[in-house]
Design an enzyme around this catalytic site. Structure first.
Site, PDB file in Angstrom:
ATOM      1  N   CYS A 128     -28.639 -38.279 -61.879  1.00  0.00           N
ATOM      2  CA  CYS A 128     -29.247 -38.918 -63.044  1.00  0.00           C
ATOM      3  C   CYS A 128     -28.403 -38.627 -64.289  1.00  0.00           C
ATOM      4  CB  CYS A 128     -30.703 -38.477 -63.196  1.00  0.00           C
ATOM      5  SG  CYS A 128     -31.686 -39.543 -64.282  1.00  0.00           S
TER       6      CYS A 128
ATOM      7  N   HIS B 106     -33.341 -39.178 -57.579  1.00  0.00           N
ATOM      8  CA  HIS B 106     -33.522 -37.728 -57.489  1.00  0.00           C
ATOM      9  C   HIS B 106     -33.894 -37.271 -56.073  1.00  0.00           C
ATOM     10  CE1 HIS B 106     -33.425 -36.815 -61.840  1.00  0.00           C
ATOM     11  NE2 HIS B 106     -33.910 -38.034 -61.972  1.00  0.00           N
TER      12      HIS B 106
ATOM     13  N   GLU C 220     -33.618 -34.364 -54.941  1.00  0.00           N
ATOM     14  CA  GLU C 220     -34.174 -33.006 -55.020  1.00  0.00           C
ATOM     15  C   GLU C 220     -35.695 -33.005 -55.164  1.00  0.00           C
ATOM     16  OE1 GLU C 220     -33.393 -34.038 -59.394  1.00  0.00           O
ATOM     17  OE2 GLU C 220     -32.570 -34.529 -57.417  1.00  0.00           O
TER      18      GLU C 220
END
Length: 230
Positions: free
Chosen positions: A86, A203, A205
């Protein structure tokens, strides 16, 4: 694998990234403040998402000139791994570590939603635990995620196999409906020529545990960890 997360003022995804890395590696990553100048002993440098320096001037432009950046350039130049997610992707393009730029979303609106990504190749350290053309879910949250590059650059990325992920439908179709931010050729992430620097907008994660709603992003972190264990 020894990982470091670079923290800039305004970054807000460092804890999410730390959770993903610690689950994969079994050890907490080192947090590196942007004014530090050394990455000695680090295998993987991660630049997480957020709004570095409040996104003033351009997203990532000020962070790309922080004191830590020469060390990141040197790490990449000697073949080290760098992951930017990002705002991290925006910083990597602003710093010249990856080509192109991230522009305002096509609809000029901040987007916060799940998307689906297609794995363009599964023979890199980051994607070795995915299948070729596998579709996985990832949250996105950005206002400037519209990947742009000149046609010659896009052709080179395609020709050299440097497109990492594309926005896709859940069925794997690459079309405008899946491409909510308007990125050129549905590109969601790209590699450096040696495949060790990776930038992507969504994302992974945020999906590494069932309690988060899924584990779609877990193979990326398991893959890069396994690359150093081999």
């Amino acid at each position: 694998m020894r990982a470091a997360i670079v923290v800039f003022p305004g970054i807000n995804r460092e804890r999410d990234m730390a959770i993903a890395l610690e689950r994969a590696t079994g050890r907490p990553p080192r947090m590196v403040w942007h004014k530090e100048t050394s990455l000695d002993g680090i295998d993987l440098v991660v630049i997480p998402g957020g709004f570095s320096f409040g996104d003033y001037l351009r997203c990532g432009a000020m962070a790309a000139r922080s004191p830590i950046m020469p060390a990141i350039h040197a790490h990449a130049a000697r073949g080290g791994h760098v992951l930017g997610v990002c705002n991290g992707f925006q910083i990597l393009t602003e710093a010249g570590l990856l080509p192109g730029a991230l522009l305002r979303n096509a609809g000029l609106r901040f987007l916060s939603m799940d998307c689906h990504l297609r794995v363009e190749r599964a023979d890199t350290d980051y994607t070795a635990q995915y299948q070729p053309r596998e579709i996985f879910r990832a949250p996105l949250a950005h206002g400037d995620g519209n990947y742009f590059a000149e046609s010659e650059t896009l052709d080179r990325l395609e020709g050299e196999g440097l497109v990492a992920f594309r926005y896709a439908t859940p069925k794997g179709e690459i079309n405008a409906h899946a491409n909510r931010n308007g990125s050129a050729r549905n590109i969601a992430g790209i590699y450096s020529p040696n495949l060790r620097v990776l930038g992507l907008m969504p994302h992974p994660e945020d999906l590494v545990d069932p309690l988060m709603g899924g584990i779609d992003g877990k193979p990326l972190f398991d893959g890069i960890t396994a690359a150093f264990a081999a």
